[in-house]
Design a protein around this motif. Sequence first.
Motif, mmCIF file in Angstrom:
data_model
loop_
_atom_site.group_PDB
_atom_site.id
_atom_site.type_symbol
_atom_site.label_atom_id
_atom_site.label_comp_id
_atom_site.label_asym_id
_atom_site.label_seq_id
_atom_site.Cartn_x
_atom_site.Cartn_y
_atom_site.Cartn_z
ATOM 1 N N ALA A 57 0.838 -1.204 0.000
ATOM 2 C CA ALA A 57 0.000 0.000 0.000
ATOM 3 C C ALA A 57 0.871 1.251 0.000
ATOM 4 C CB ALA A 57 -0.939 -0.004 1.198
ATOM 5 N N ILE A 58 1.890 1.273 0.856
ATOM 6 C CA ILE A 58 2.792 2.427 0.933
ATOM 7 C C ILE A 58 3.466 2.677 -0.409
ATOM 8 C CG2 ILE A 58 4.960 3.255 1.957
ATOM 9 C CD1 ILE A 58 3.961 1.888 4.613
ATOM 10 N N ALA A 59 3.900 1.608 -1.063
ATOM 11 C CA ALA A 59 4.551 1.760 -2.372
ATOM 12 C C ALA A 59 3.604 2.396 -3.390
ATOM 13 C CB ALA A 59 5.043 0.399 -2.873
ATOM 14 N N VAL A 60 2.343 1.999 -3.388
ATOM 15 C CA VAL A 60 1.380 2.570 -4.329
ATOM 16 C C VAL A 60 1.045 4.012 -3.949
ATOM 17 C CG1 VAL A 60 -0.921 2.351 -5.364
ATOM 18 C CG2 VAL A 60 0.441 0.298 -4.919
ATOM 19 N N TYR A 61 0.907 4.301 -2.656
ATOM 20 C CA TYR A 61 0.669 5.682 -2.229
ATOM 21 C C TYR A 61 1.823 6.588 -2.664
ATOM 22 C CZ TYR A 61 -3.245 4.266 0.806
ATOM 23 O OH TYR A 61 -4.442 3.791 1.292
ATOM 24 N N LYS A 62 3.058 6.100 -2.535
ATOM 25 C CA LYS A 62 4.223 6.887 -2.976
ATOM 26 C C LYS A 62 4.176 7.107 -4.488
ATOM 27 C CE LYS A 62 7.427 5.765 0.743
ATOM 28 N NZ LYS A 62 8.685 5.095 1.131
ATOM 29 N N GLU A 63 3.777 6.084 -5.217
ATOM 30 C CA GLU A 63 3.649 6.198 -6.677
ATOM 31 C C GLU A 63 2.635 7.289 -7.042
ATOM 32 O OE1 GLU A 63 2.209 3.530 -10.515
ATOM 33 O OE2 GLU A 63 2.461 2.535 -8.573
ATOM 34 N N ILE A 64 1.548 7.353 -6.292
ATOM 35 C CA ILE A 64 0.523 8.382 -6.538
ATOM 36 C C ILE A 64 1.120 9.768 -6.331
ATOM 37 C CG2 ILE A 64 -1.644 9.378 -5.674
ATOM 38 C CD1 ILE A 64 -2.410 6.415 -4.922
ATOM 39 N N ARG A 65 1.880 9.953 -5.250
ATOM 40 C CA ARG A 65 2.478 11.269 -4.985
ATOM 41 C C ARG A 65 3.462 11.667 -6.081
ATOM 42 N NH1 ARG A 65 4.611 11.551 1.041
ATOM 43 N NH2 ARG A 65 6.405 11.100 -0.241
ATOM 44 N N GLU A 66 4.180 10.677 -6.617
ATOM 45 C CA GLU A 66 5.172 10.966 -7.652
ATOM 46 C C GLU A 66 4.538 11.199 -9.020
ATOM 47 O OE1 GLU A 66 7.934 7.701 -7.549
ATOM 48 O OE2 GLU A 66 8.437 8.085 -5.448
ATOM 49 N N LYS A 67 3.607 10.330 -9.406
ATOM 50 C CA LYS A 67 3.042 10.384 -10.759
ATOM 51 C C LYS A 67 1.859 11.328 -10.896
ATOM 52 C CE LYS A 67 4.481 5.855 -12.419
ATOM 53 N NZ LYS A 67 4.018 4.567 -12.949
ATOM 54 N N PRO B 44 1.124 14.325 -8.754
ATOM 55 C CA PRO B 44 1.320 15.289 -7.667
ATOM 56 C C PRO B 44 0.244 16.375 -7.583
ATOM 57 C CG PRO B 44 2.858 15.722 -9.452
ATOM 58 C CD PRO B 44 2.156 14.418 -9.782
ATOM 59 N N ASP B 45 -0.412 16.667 -8.686
ATOM 60 C CA ASP B 45 -1.433 17.719 -8.685
ATOM 61 C C ASP B 45 -2.847 17.193 -8.489
ATOM 62 O OD1 ASP B 45 0.542 19.625 -9.143
ATOM 63 O OD2 ASP B 45 0.433 19.337 -11.317
ATOM 64 N N SER B 46 -2.976 15.887 -8.333
ATOM 65 C CA SER B 46 -4.313 15.319 -8.178
ATOM 66 C C SER B 46 -4.790 15.443 -6.740
ATOM 67 C CB SER B 46 -4.314 13.840 -8.584
ATOM 68 O OG SER B 46 -3.762 13.038 -7.557
ATOM 69 N N GLU B 47 -6.083 15.296 -6.566
ATOM 70 C CA GLU B 47 -6.658 15.333 -5.218
ATOM 71 C C GLU B 47 -6.161 14.174 -4.371
ATOM 72 O OE1 GLU B 47 -10.906 13.944 -4.959
ATOM 73 O OE2 GLU B 47 -10.720 13.966 -7.138
ATOM 74 N N PHE B 48 -5.637 13.131 -5.028
ATOM 75 C CA PHE B 48 -5.219 11.934 -4.306
ATOM 76 C C PHE B 48 -3.811 12.044 -3.737
ATOM 77 C CE2 PHE B 48 -8.382 10.667 -7.469
ATOM 78 C CZ PHE B 48 -9.354 10.184 -6.608
ATOM 79 N N ALA B 49 -3.003 13.005 -4.204
ATOM 80 C CA ALA B 49 -1.625 13.133 -3.735
ATOM 81 C C ALA B 49 -1.569 13.483 -2.248
ATOM 82 C CB ALA B 49 -0.880 14.173 -4.564
ATOM 83 N N SER B 50 -2.359 14.468 -1.820
ATOM 84 C CA SER B 50 -2.331 14.835 -0.402
ATOM 85 C C SER B 50 -2.950 13.731 0.456
ATOM 86 C CB SER B 50 -3.046 16.162 -0.168
ATOM 87 O OG SER B 50 -4.398 16.077 -0.561
ATOM 88 N N ARG B 51 -3.966 13.088 -0.082
ATOM 89 C CA ARG B 51 -4.560 11.965 0.652
ATOM 90 C C ARG B 51 -3.544 10.835 0.806
ATOM 91 N NH1 ARG B 51 -10.404 11.138 -2.290
ATOM 92 N NH2 ARG B 51 -11.129 13.279 -2.148
ATOM 93 N N ALA B 52 -2.762 10.595 -0.254
ATOM 94 C CA ALA B 52 -1.762 9.527 -0.219
ATOM 95 C C ALA B 52 -0.718 9.806 0.861
ATOM 96 C CB ALA B 52 -1.102 9.380 -1.587
ATOM 97 N N HIS B 53 -0.351 11.080 1.011
ATOM 98 C CA HIS B 53 0.628 11.450 2.044
ATOM 99 C C HIS B 53 0.113 11.041 3.428
ATOM 100 C CE1 HIS B 53 4.013 13.671 3.627
ATOM 101 N NE2 HIS B 53 3.196 14.242 4.493
#
Length: 195
Positions: A164-174, A176-185
């Motif tokens: 899960a952490i690996a996918v959340y990090k992928e979301i932040r990287e790929k 970064p401007d989506s609503e999901f980036a801050s949620r992933a953090h």
Amino acid sequence: AFEDATGLSLTDDNGLKDDLPPVTNFLNRLLALRIDMQAVLFSAFEALLDPRIEGAIAAGVGVLGLDTLRAESQFRAAETYDRLGWYEPAVAAYRKLQADFPNTPHAQNGAYGYAWALYHAGNAAEAIEAARAFIGANPESPEVGGMKYLEANCLQSLEKYDEAIAVYKEIREKFPDSEFASRAHYKIAWSLFLK
């Protein structure tokens, strides 16, 4: 039976009234019915609609867009169940949409809704499969970030925290401007806490 169940008066001695209640009243009363009664009404509607559609096809008129209209109707039903929190009926309706109308404009939205409805219905493993299938079929879709977030949430709920952490990090990287980036953090921190 519909008038008795909903309290709406749609007919008189001459048949269907000329002055019908607003469509919002009709839809609200329809959605207030039990799911089994809604299913009966939708089946009756389909039984009335299908011969007209088949007649139009046989006559060579109105063929263009019929599948799109049917798909939209199915999508709206699934979306309504989903918004009401009736996730099992939503899953079934989205699944039917995907099976019956895979090549319509609503198929992609239906696939997205299907994956989320599976997750909300408590089927995390199936939701992961549906999210990955969506991404595989629609790699350029703007909804890929949402599907990755769903995948990570499912992995977290299955206590696969490192994945899960690996996918959340992928979301932040790929994304970064989506609503999901801050949620992933936030979800990374939560996964580390749970781990």
